[in-house]
Design an enzyme around this catalytic site. Sequence first.
Site, PDB file in Angstrom:
ATOM      1  CG  ASP A 177      -2.185   0.988   1.111  1.00 23.94           C
ATOM      2  OD1 ASP A 177      -3.298   0.432   1.179  1.00 23.94           O
ATOM      3  OD2 ASP A 177      -1.735   2.128   1.239  1.00 23.94           O
ATOM      4  CG  ASN A 226     -12.226  -0.607   3.888  1.00 22.88           C
ATOM      5  OD1 ASN A 226     -12.298  -0.933   5.110  1.00 22.88           O
ATOM      6  ND2 ASN A 226     -10.755   0.044   3.618  1.00 22.88           N
ATOM      7  N   GLY A 272     -15.302   3.329   3.722  1.00 23.49           N
ATOM      8  CA  GLY A 272     -14.337   4.066   3.296  1.00 23.49           C
ATOM      9  C   GLY A 272     -13.533   3.529   2.074  1.00 23.49           C
ATOM     10  CD  GLN A 273     -15.029  -0.094  -2.785  1.00 24.29           C
ATOM     11  OE1 GLN A 273     -16.034  -0.111  -2.611  1.00 24.29           O
ATOM     12  NE2 GLN A 273     -14.317  -0.709  -3.862  1.00 24.29           N
ATOM     13  CB  SER A 274     -10.640   5.620  -1.292  1.00 25.22           C
ATOM     14  OG  SER A 274      -9.382   4.864  -1.393  1.00 25.22           O
ATOM     15  CG  HIS A 299      -8.487  -2.551  -2.859  1.00 28.03           C
ATOM     16  ND1 HIS A 299      -9.666  -1.803  -3.285  1.00 28.03           N
ATOM     17  CD2 HIS A 299      -8.348  -1.943  -1.315  1.00 28.03           C
ATOM     18  CE1 HIS A 299      -9.848  -0.906  -2.652  1.00 28.03           C
ATOM     19  NE2 HIS A 299      -9.105  -1.088  -1.607  1.00 28.03           N
ATOM     20  CG  HIS A 324      -6.872  -2.732   3.013  1.00 29.83           C
ATOM     21  ND1 HIS A 324      -5.978  -1.565   2.792  1.00 29.83           N
ATOM     22  CD2 HIS A 324      -7.867  -2.494   2.445  1.00 29.83           C
ATOM     23  CE1 HIS A 324      -6.915  -0.849   2.026  1.00 29.83           C
ATOM     24  NE2 HIS A 324      -7.965  -1.299   1.814  1.00 29.83           N
TER      25      HIS A 324
HETATM   26  P1  5GP Z   1      -9.841   1.622   0.212  1.00 32.67           P
HETATM   27  O1  5GP Z   1      -9.923   2.842   1.097  1.00 32.67           O
HETATM   28  O2  5GP Z   1     -10.292   1.526  -1.321  1.00 32.67           O
HETATM   29  O3  5GP Z   1     -10.051   0.519   0.936  1.00 32.67           O
HETATM   30  O4  5GP Z   1      -8.050   1.472   0.095  1.00 32.67           O
HETATM   31  C1  5GP Z   1      -7.347   1.928  -0.921  1.00 32.67           C
HETATM   32  C2  5GP Z   1      -6.047   1.851  -0.649  1.00 32.67           C
HETATM   33  O5  5GP Z   1      -5.335   2.017  -1.725  1.00 32.67           O
HETATM   34  C3  5GP Z   1      -5.736   2.882   0.432  1.00 32.67           C
HETATM   35  O6  5GP Z   1      -5.048   2.339   1.434  1.00 32.67           O
HETATM   36  C4  5GP Z   1      -4.388   3.447  -0.316  1.00 32.67           C
HETATM   37  O7  5GP Z   1      -3.302   4.044   0.213  1.00 32.67           O
HETATM   38  C5  5GP Z   1      -4.207   2.486  -1.606  1.00 32.67           C
HETATM   39  N1  5GP Z   1      -3.850   3.271  -2.583  1.00 32.67           N
HETATM   40  C6  5GP Z   1      -4.374   4.128  -3.456  1.00 32.67           C
HETATM   41  N2  5GP Z   1      -3.921   4.522  -4.629  1.00 32.67           N
HETATM   42  C7  5GP Z   1      -2.382   3.768  -4.704  1.00 32.67           C
HETATM   43  C8  5GP Z   1      -1.453   3.784  -5.489  1.00 32.67           C
HETATM   44  O8  5GP Z   1      -1.314   4.028  -6.571  1.00 32.67           O
HETATM   45  N3  5GP Z   1      -0.522   2.799  -5.365  1.00 32.67           N
HETATM   46  C9  5GP Z   1      -0.649   1.937  -4.128  1.00 32.67           C
HETATM   47  N4  5GP Z   1       0.525   1.136  -3.777  1.00 32.67           N
HETATM   48  N5  5GP Z   1      -1.638   2.132  -3.272  1.00 32.67           N
HETATM   49  C10 5GP Z   1      -2.666   3.000  -3.452  1.00 32.67           C
END
Ligand code: 5GP
Length: 114
Positions: A30, A87, A93-95, A100, A102
């Site tokens: 991450d 998420n 909090g999915q962004s 994916h 974690h």
């Molecule tokens: P979410 O909030 O969607 O569950 O998690 C997205 C994760 O992707 C976050 O922890 C964020 O730090 C990670 N992330 C977002 N963009 C990138 C990227 O370009 N490269 C990597 N390695 N991680 C990313």
Amino acid sequence: MDDCIFCKIARHEIPAQVVYEDDDLLAFRDLKPAAPVHVLIIPKKHISMLTHMTEEDGALIGKVMLTAKNLAASLDVADSGFRVVVNQGAQAGQSVFHIHFHLLGGRAMSWPPG
Ligand code: 5GP
Ligand code: ZN
């Protein structure tokens, strides 16, 4: 998906610290680690979120969980304990809208998550 950041990482168009790859999956560190071990495991197939998973994705997502188990061992957090987190959706909090998983470990964690 042309403009999906995780599809681009899966196609190696954007650099990432890859810790595992096969024909179906990619696992990479991450960008903003929330624990000493923080790896994202993705299917190379674009599935935007868990609720868009179909019956035919069952084996693929099962393989993600087996890979999480194997990576936990190779990254040395299997014995101390680790979490595998999805998420799903805005309130969780999915962004990034490419599914994916974690894999988090290497520190004590509390429950319930914030
Ligand atoms: P979410 O909030 O969607 O569950 O998690 C997205 C994760 O992707 C976050 O922890 C964020 O730090 C990670 N992330 C977002 N963009 C990138 C990227 O370009 N490269 C990597 N390695 N991680 C990313
Ligand atoms: Zn994607």
